[in-house]
Write a protein that holds these residues in place. Structure first.
Motif, PDB file in Angstrom:
ATOM      1  N   PRO A 277       0.816  -1.217   0.000  1.00 36.93           N
ATOM      2  CA  PRO A 277       0.000   0.000   0.000  1.00 36.93           C
ATOM      3  C   PRO A 277       0.857   1.278   0.000  1.00 36.93           C
ATOM      4  N   MET A 278       1.993   1.249   0.709  1.00 34.64           N
ATOM      5  CA  MET A 278       2.875   2.426   0.726  1.00 34.64           C
ATOM      6  C   MET A 278       3.464   2.682  -0.656  1.00 34.64           C
ATOM      7  N   GLU A 279       3.884   1.612  -1.344  1.00 40.72           N
ATOM      8  CA  GLU A 279       4.435   1.761  -2.696  1.00 40.72           C
ATOM      9  C   GLU A 279       3.376   2.297  -3.654  1.00 40.72           C
ATOM     10  N   THR A 280       2.160   1.795  -3.519  1.00 40.11           N
ATOM     11  CA  THR A 280       1.064   2.251  -4.374  1.00 40.11           C
ATOM     12  C   THR A 280       0.787   3.734  -4.146  1.00 40.11           C
ATOM     13  N   LYS A 281       0.740   4.119  -2.881  1.00 38.76           N
ATOM     14  CA  LYS A 281       0.513   5.533  -2.559  1.00 38.76           C
ATOM     15  C   LYS A 281       1.683   6.383  -3.074  1.00 38.76           C
ATOM     16  N   GLY A 282       2.898   5.868  -2.906  1.00 39.97           N
ATOM     17  CA  GLY A 282       4.080   6.583  -3.387  1.00 39.97           C
ATOM     18  C   GLY A 282       4.064   6.776  -4.891  1.00 39.97           C
TER      19      GLY A 282
ATOM     20  N   GLU B 294       3.607  10.220  -9.600  1.00 39.64           N
ATOM     21  CA  GLU B 294       3.046  10.531 -10.919  1.00 39.64           C
ATOM     22  C   GLU B 294       2.104  11.725 -10.900  1.00 39.64           C
ATOM     23  N   GLY B 295       1.646  12.135  -9.729  1.00 38.64           N
ATOM     24  CA  GLY B 295       0.675  13.220  -9.652  1.00 38.64           C
ATOM     25  C   GLY B 295       1.176  14.400  -8.859  1.00 38.64           C
ATOM     26  N   LYS B 296       0.750  14.478  -7.632  1.00 41.24           N
ATOM     27  CA  LYS B 296       1.012  15.604  -6.735  1.00 41.24           C
ATOM     28  C   LYS B 296       2.493  16.002  -6.667  1.00 41.24           C
ATOM     29  N   GLY B 297       3.367  15.019  -6.694  1.00 45.14           N
ATOM     30  CA  GLY B 297       4.800  15.307  -6.562  1.00 45.14           C
ATOM     31  C   GLY B 297       5.466  15.805  -7.826  1.00 45.14           C
ATOM     32  N   THR B 298       4.834  15.610  -8.950  1.00 43.77           N
ATOM     33  CA  THR B 298       5.376  15.967 -10.275  1.00 43.77           C
ATOM     34  C   THR B 298       6.764  15.375 -10.525  1.00 43.77           C
ATOM     35  N   CYS B 299       7.116  14.335  -9.814  1.00 45.52           N
ATOM     36  CA  CYS B 299       8.441  13.714  -9.926  1.00 45.52           C
ATOM     37  C   CYS B 299       8.668  13.099 -11.311  1.00 45.52           C
ATOM     38  N   ALA B 300       7.585  12.547 -11.887  1.00 47.74           N
ATOM     39  CA  ALA B 300       7.698  11.863 -13.181  1.00 47.74           C
ATOM     40  C   ALA B 300       8.108  12.810 -14.304  1.00 47.74           C
ATOM     41  N   THR B 301       8.044  14.095 -14.056  1.00 46.67           N
ATOM     42  CA  THR B 301       8.469  15.063 -15.058  1.00 46.67           C
ATOM     43  C   THR B 301       9.968  14.940 -15.324  1.00 46.67           C
ATOM     44  N   CYS B 302      10.731  14.642 -14.284  1.00 53.64           N
ATOM     45  CA  CYS B 302      12.196  14.606 -14.409  1.00 53.64           C
ATOM     46  C   CYS B 302      12.799  13.220 -14.209  1.00 53.64           C
ATOM     47  N   HIS B 303      12.057  12.289 -13.629  1.00 60.35           N
ATOM     48  CA  HIS B 303      12.589  10.954 -13.325  1.00 60.35           C
ATOM     49  C   HIS B 303      11.761   9.875 -14.003  1.00 60.35           C
ATOM     50  N   LYS B 304      12.434   8.895 -14.572  1.00 57.57           N
ATOM     51  CA  LYS B 304      11.800   7.724 -15.176  1.00 57.57           C
ATOM     52  C   LYS B 304      12.391   6.476 -14.520  1.00 57.57           C
ATOM     53  N   PRO B 305      11.683   5.352 -14.572  1.00 58.02           N
ATOM     54  CA  PRO B 305      12.186   4.145 -13.903  1.00 58.02           C
ATOM     55  C   PRO B 305      13.565   3.677 -14.375  1.00 58.02           C
ATOM     56  N   ASP B 306      13.790   3.627 -15.683  1.00 55.84           N
ATOM     57  CA  ASP B 306      15.024   3.035 -16.207  1.00 55.84           C
ATOM     58  C   ASP B 306      15.952   4.005 -16.926  1.00 55.84           C
ATOM     59  N   VAL B 307      15.512   5.221 -17.149  1.00 59.60           N
ATOM     60  CA  VAL B 307      16.247   6.144 -18.015  1.00 59.60           C
ATOM     61  C   VAL B 307      16.538   7.451 -17.288  1.00 59.60           C
ATOM     62  N   LYS B 308      17.750   7.953 -17.432  1.00 65.08           N
ATOM     63  CA  LYS B 308      18.074   9.275 -16.896  1.00 65.08           C
ATOM     64  C   LYS B 308      17.438  10.308 -17.814  1.00 65.08           C
TER      65      LYS B 308
ATOM     66  N   PHE C   7       4.872  18.056   2.035  1.00 62.93           N
ATOM     67  CA  PHE C   7       4.267  16.737   2.135  1.00 62.93           C
ATOM     68  C   PHE C   7       4.285  16.303   3.596  1.00 62.93           C
ATOM     69  N   THR C   8       3.378  15.434   3.942  1.00 63.98           N
ATOM     70  CA  THR C   8       3.415  14.844   5.283  1.00 63.98           C
ATOM     71  C   THR C   8       4.572  13.848   5.331  1.00 63.98           C
ATOM     72  N   ASP C   9       4.976  13.488   6.538  1.00 62.53           N
ATOM     73  CA  ASP C   9       6.023  12.473   6.675  1.00 62.53           C
ATOM     74  C   ASP C   9       5.597  11.171   5.999  1.00 62.53           C
ATOM     75  N   GLU C  10       4.328  10.831   6.127  1.00 63.56           N
ATOM     76  CA  GLU C  10       3.819   9.602   5.506  1.00 63.56           C
ATOM     77  C   GLU C  10       3.926   9.664   3.976  1.00 63.56           C
ATOM     78  N   GLU C  11       3.637  10.823   3.390  1.00 63.02           N
ATOM     79  CA  GLU C  11       3.741  10.966   1.939  1.00 63.02           C
ATOM     80  C   GLU C  11       5.191  10.825   1.480  1.00 63.02           C
ATOM     81  N   ARG C  12       6.113  11.431   2.222  1.00 64.41           N
ATOM     82  CA  ARG C  12       7.536  11.295   1.868  1.00 64.41           C
ATOM     83  C   ARG C  12       7.996   9.847   2.020  1.00 64.41           C
ATOM     84  N   GLN C  13       7.517   9.168   3.049  1.00 64.86           N
ATOM     85  CA  GLN C  13       7.874   7.759   3.244  1.00 64.86           C
ATOM     86  C   GLN C  13       7.274   6.880   2.142  1.00 64.86           C
TER      87      GLN C  13
END
Length: 137
Positions: A46-51, A56-70, A120-126
Motif C-alpha cells: 500500500p505504501m508503494e502504491t501511494k508513493g 506521478e501526480g502531486k509530486g510531479t516527480c515523473a516530469t524529471c525521473h523515469k524508472p530506467d532512463v536518466k 508533504f506529510t512524513d507519511e507521503e515522503r515515506q
C-alpha cells in the motif's frame, strides 16, 4: 465419384472454417496462469502504491525521473541503488534535511521541487521513498 470428392471437400472446408476464428480466450494454452504468476510477483505494498500516485501526480516527480532512463534527473533504479547501498533516507532528503547523494550536479534543479516535498506529510515522503526503493528490486 465426383459427388464423393465434392462431399469430402465440402466437409473438409466446413471443418476448416468452423475451427478457425474461435474464441482465443478459450485457447490460452497456459498463458493465463503465466500472466497471473507474473502479476503476483509484482504486487506493490500500500505504501508503494501511494508513493507511485504521489510520484506521478502531486509530486510531479515523473516530469524529471523515469524508472530506467536518466531524464533531467537520475533514473529511479539508480536512485534506489545508491540509497540502498548507503542506507540513506530519501524521505529525509525530500524534507530538505539531507545532502544529495545521487547526482549533486543536478541538485539546483531539484531544489525547486523542495517547495512541494517539504509540504508533504512524513507519511507521503515515506510512501515516495517506498515507491522509489521498490524500483531497484
Amino acid at each position: 465419384m465426383k459427388a464423393f470428392i465434392t462431399t469430402v471437400l465440402f466437409v473438409a472446408l466446413f471443418v476448416f472454417t468452423s475451427s478457425c476464428g474461435g474464441k482465443k480466450e478459450d485457447q490460452d494454452f497456459g498463458k493465463k496462469a503465466a500472466k497471473e504468476s507474473v502479476q503476483s510477483e509484482t504486487v506493490a505494498s500500500p505504501m508503494e502504491t501511494k508513493g507511485k500516485e504521489i510520484f506521478e501526480g502531486k509530486g510531479t516527480c515523473a516530469t524529471c525521473h523515469k524508472p530506467d532512463v536518466k531524464l533531467v534527473g537520475p533514473s529511479l533504479k539508480e536512485i534506489a541503488k545508491i540509497y540502498n547501498e548507503k542506507k540513506a533516507s530519501i524521505a529525509t532528503f525530500l524534507k530538505g534535511n539531507e545532502k544529495p547523494l545521487v547526482d549533486p550536479s543536478q541538485f539546483e534543479v531539484m531544489k525547486a521541487n523542495f517547495a512541494l516535498t517539504k509540504n508533504f506529510t512524513d507519511e507521503e515522503r515515506q510512501a515516495l521513498e517506498a515507491y522509489v526503493l521498490s524500483q531497484g528490486k
